[in-house]
Enzyme design. Sequence first.
Site, PDB file in Angstrom:
ATOM      1  N   SER A   1      -5.828  -0.914 -16.700  1.00 11.82           N
ATOM      2  CA  SER A   1      -7.098  -1.588 -16.979  1.00 11.82           C
ATOM      3  C   SER A   1      -7.823  -1.751 -15.552  1.00 11.82           C
ATOM      4  O   SER A   1      -9.147  -1.989 -15.652  1.00 11.82           O
ATOM      5  CB  SER A   1      -7.142  -2.903 -17.776  1.00 11.82           C
ATOM      6  OG  SER A   1      -6.384  -3.796 -17.119  1.00 11.82           O
TER       7      SER A   1
ATOM      8  N   VAL B   1      -4.007  -6.989 -13.508  1.00 11.40           N
ATOM      9  CA  VAL B   1      -2.819  -7.396 -12.795  1.00 11.40           C
ATOM     10  C   VAL B   1      -1.539  -6.887 -13.854  1.00 11.40           C
ATOM     11  O   VAL B   1      -0.342  -6.287 -13.705  1.00 11.40           O
ATOM     12  CB  VAL B   1      -2.351  -8.772 -12.368  1.00 11.40           C
ATOM     13  CG1 VAL B   1      -2.517  -9.817 -13.360  1.00 11.40           C
ATOM     14  CG2 VAL B   1      -0.997  -8.930 -11.682  1.00 11.40           C
ATOM     15  N   ASP B   2      -1.672  -7.324 -15.054  1.00 15.80           N
ATOM     16  CA  ASP B   2      -0.638  -7.176 -16.228  1.00 15.80           C
ATOM     17  C   ASP B   2      -0.329  -5.660 -16.472  1.00 15.80           C
ATOM     18  O   ASP B   2       0.770  -5.296 -16.519  1.00 15.80           O
ATOM     19  CB  ASP B   2      -1.141  -7.716 -17.527  1.00 15.80           C
ATOM     20  CG  ASP B   2      -1.245  -8.966 -17.487  1.00 15.80           C
ATOM     21  OD1 ASP B   2      -0.499  -9.789 -16.848  1.00 15.80           O
ATOM     22  OD2 ASP B   2      -2.095  -9.936 -18.363  1.00 15.80           O
ATOM     23  N   SER B   3      -1.352  -4.736 -16.656  1.00 17.90           N
ATOM     24  CA  SER B   3      -1.071  -3.425 -16.766  1.00 17.90           C
ATOM     25  C   SER B   3      -0.538  -2.742 -15.595  1.00 17.90           C
ATOM     26  O   SER B   3       0.194  -1.560 -15.661  1.00 17.90           O
ATOM     27  CB  SER B   3      -2.392  -2.727 -17.472  1.00 17.90           C
ATOM     28  OG  SER B   3      -3.461  -2.859 -16.458  1.00 17.90           O
TER      29      SER B   3
ATOM     30  N   CYS C   1      -9.713  -2.406 -31.231  1.00 22.30           N
ATOM     31  CA  CYS C   1      -9.302  -1.628 -29.955  1.00 22.30           C
ATOM     32  C   CYS C   1      -7.956  -0.816 -29.900  1.00 22.30           C
ATOM     33  O   CYS C   1      -7.816   0.287 -29.823  1.00 22.30           O
ATOM     34  CB  CYS C   1      -9.871  -2.009 -28.674  1.00 22.30           C
ATOM     35  SG  CYS C   1      -9.453  -0.989 -27.168  1.00 22.30           S
TER      36      CYS C   1
ATOM     37  N   CYS D   1     -14.939  -7.236 -23.616  1.00 20.13           N
ATOM     38  CA  CYS D   1     -15.190  -6.434 -22.369  1.00 20.13           C
ATOM     39  C   CYS D   1     -16.342  -5.854 -22.390  1.00 20.13           C
ATOM     40  O   CYS D   1     -17.074  -5.485 -21.304  1.00 20.13           O
ATOM     41  CB  CYS D   1     -13.875  -5.571 -22.375  1.00 20.13           C
ATOM     42  SG  CYS D   1     -13.823  -4.348 -23.486  1.00 20.13           S
TER      43      CYS D   1
END
Lengths: 427, 364
Positions: free
Chosen positions: B8, B11-13, B107, B206
């Site tokens: 995305s 940081v997580d992805s 989603c 989003c």
Amino acid sequence: MSASSPDGRPAERPARVYADHAASAPVLPEAAEAVLRALSLTGNASSAHAEGRAARRVLEESRERVAASLGAAADEVVLTSGGTEADALAVTGLYRARREQDPARRRVLVSAVEHPAVLEPARGLAAAEGAELVLLPVDERGRLRTDALAAELERHGGATALVSTMWANNETGVLQPLEEVVRLAAAHGVPVHSDAVQAPATQDVDLAASGLAALSVSGHKVGAPVGTGALLLRRGQALAPLVRGGGQERGLRSGTSAVALAAGLATALAAAARDRPAEAARLAGLRARLLAGVRAGVPDAALRGDERPGASLPGTAMLTLPGCDGDALLYLLDARDVAVSTGSACSAGALRPSHVLAAMGVPDDDARGALRVSLGRTSTAEDVDRLVAVLPEVVVAARRARAATLPTTRTPSPTPAAAGSAATAGV
Amino acid sequence: MRVLAAMSGGVDSAVAAARAVDAGHDVVGVHLALSRGSAGDGSAGPAPARARGCCTVEDAGDARRAADVLGIPFYVWDLSERFQADVVDDFTAEYAAGRTPNPCVRCNERVKFAALLDRALALGFDALATGHYARLEPSADGGPPTLHRARDAAKDQSYVLAVLPPERLARALLPLGDAASKAEVREEAAQRGLAVAEKPDSHDICFVPGGDARAWLAERVPRRPGLVRDEDGAVLAEHDGAAGFTVGQRRGLRVGRPAADGKPRYVLSLSVASGDVVVGPAERLERTRVVGGPPVWAGPPPAEGHRLGAQLRAHGAEVPCVLAGTDPLVLDLAEPVRGVAPGQTVALYDGTRVVGSATVERAA
């Protein structure tokens, strides 16, 4: 994907097939050498001391070689950072200068298939400087409709500031009828600019013979480093500068002269002019091989453009592959070591249906599966054969992927065979 | 495995993709362009105000930079058509019908683990990696894995994945499920030289710029003025459209007079058909029975009478419940829950394991 992936793929991979020369061509060794040599010079080319003189000598020799390669005089060469800057300078500068001379001239005529480097400055003039932007239509092969231009000039010739029509389209490679454009515009005192960025490798780009007021070239499409380009401006043609400052480039483009880059540009353009006839013939042969191979492997692929001899750049082919998405094709080919591009790359890498294909009347659904193959100096028959060999399996996978991405609420697409259109030029 | 990592720009992805690379997978990064005019349409001028963390040019650039640091190929894929139809239009239609949808759940259900995963499989990938905080545990019998809450309960996102059927989970890779904390993930990102290590979390929907969902909906849902009433039917105020109100909502009611007891009033129910929005005190929001639509089970349906945990909101607490019916789903909650709205997803847990989910149809 690392070379030593754990799924048993060979660590040694074949060299990649680079078929995206219209995006950027490999730097020519002789151009790189010219840049390196010039980088050893110390001094500002505007300085009067010995160091400055040495730099200026290389700069001016480079300018003369650029001019000689493009049918211009040295004082008709305005060095820029590239094609985009040259286009912006031409469109904005010609408009402002022409309007200064005659305030009634507010109309800006550009073809609907221009590169954003021309379209966006023109839109900027319309948004902020009172310009009236007219997008001229093209026919189903992507060639400017000169009848529309004639009609436009007939009605509003006295109110027209400039016409801008590219030499060859960056997506389809289709050559534009510049001679006719220049003839029509001249009758109304309208200067014509041409974005010739895609042309010099294979076309006789000649400012004097063309009758153009201005033309843009880019270095990295012919083997000079990215960051090089020039606007060729016919002597006596009024042009307002964009970048003002120390007055370099005859006051038309200020900024300390990039001597080494100029040397690279000059060397690459000279090589292009030298090798042009042989290269054009060679690329035309490769393209014919490509189209025959694509035709055999993917029968419903369509060439979008003009396949007739001499009607387009010999190395460029815009294909649409029904039922595919360009980004899936790009990924699948990249993963098989083949570099091509979709309709048009953009900064973030996302894809939108090409405005060029739309202007040619290609339905959005077909335009989604657009793939531009552009061959150039380093391309070989083996490159073409490898691309042709992987394309059928790539198309099968891309069609499966497209089917997976369709909105669930949407009705199924018509069969690929039914999705063709009048713009199909029969691959 | 050949793994497609959804990136995305956060940081997580990015760390999830990095861990997939470390695990020895053949990883390709992909950023989804989800809204028209996002992620580089080539148009000039400054970007209009858009929500961060979804599909701005900056997010695509952050994702690309992270992929470059990891040394993996990276592409931007345009799934905006699918996203519009299955998430944005669904969101609008649900609110227009007086329901409360969760677009992140939709989603995952219809775009990421549907269109994107199917596309990935068609292109030769074996799995899809995401940065969700949830754990997948392999099943003993070689069947699909089971979905569990993340090790870090504070970050757990198993709720938004609970709608996924087992065959979809079998293709998922969730490398952050075992992360001790978000801080650990940020630290790891910094150590890996990922510039997104300090990028703020995204919280908003989003596709709603600025996060004001009501204003966004107001432009898209037909306005049908109606009345705000109390439970006895007395008219307290007028409103310009029941759609857009949410059960449990307190703000924006524009009820002039204070309630007799002086306590704040909340939306208890709403009817798009009649235009009535019924308000009352907080305790009248309490519900102990939840009826859902057809459930999605992770395995064989549990027996009626089984004790489970129910989570009714993305960051809501888990409430003990008894499974009183499986078709339709009926749950008897062990303690009252406030603000249960039709359209919400209810995720069911047995311990840390997700056993199923359904969409709330009504509550009593």
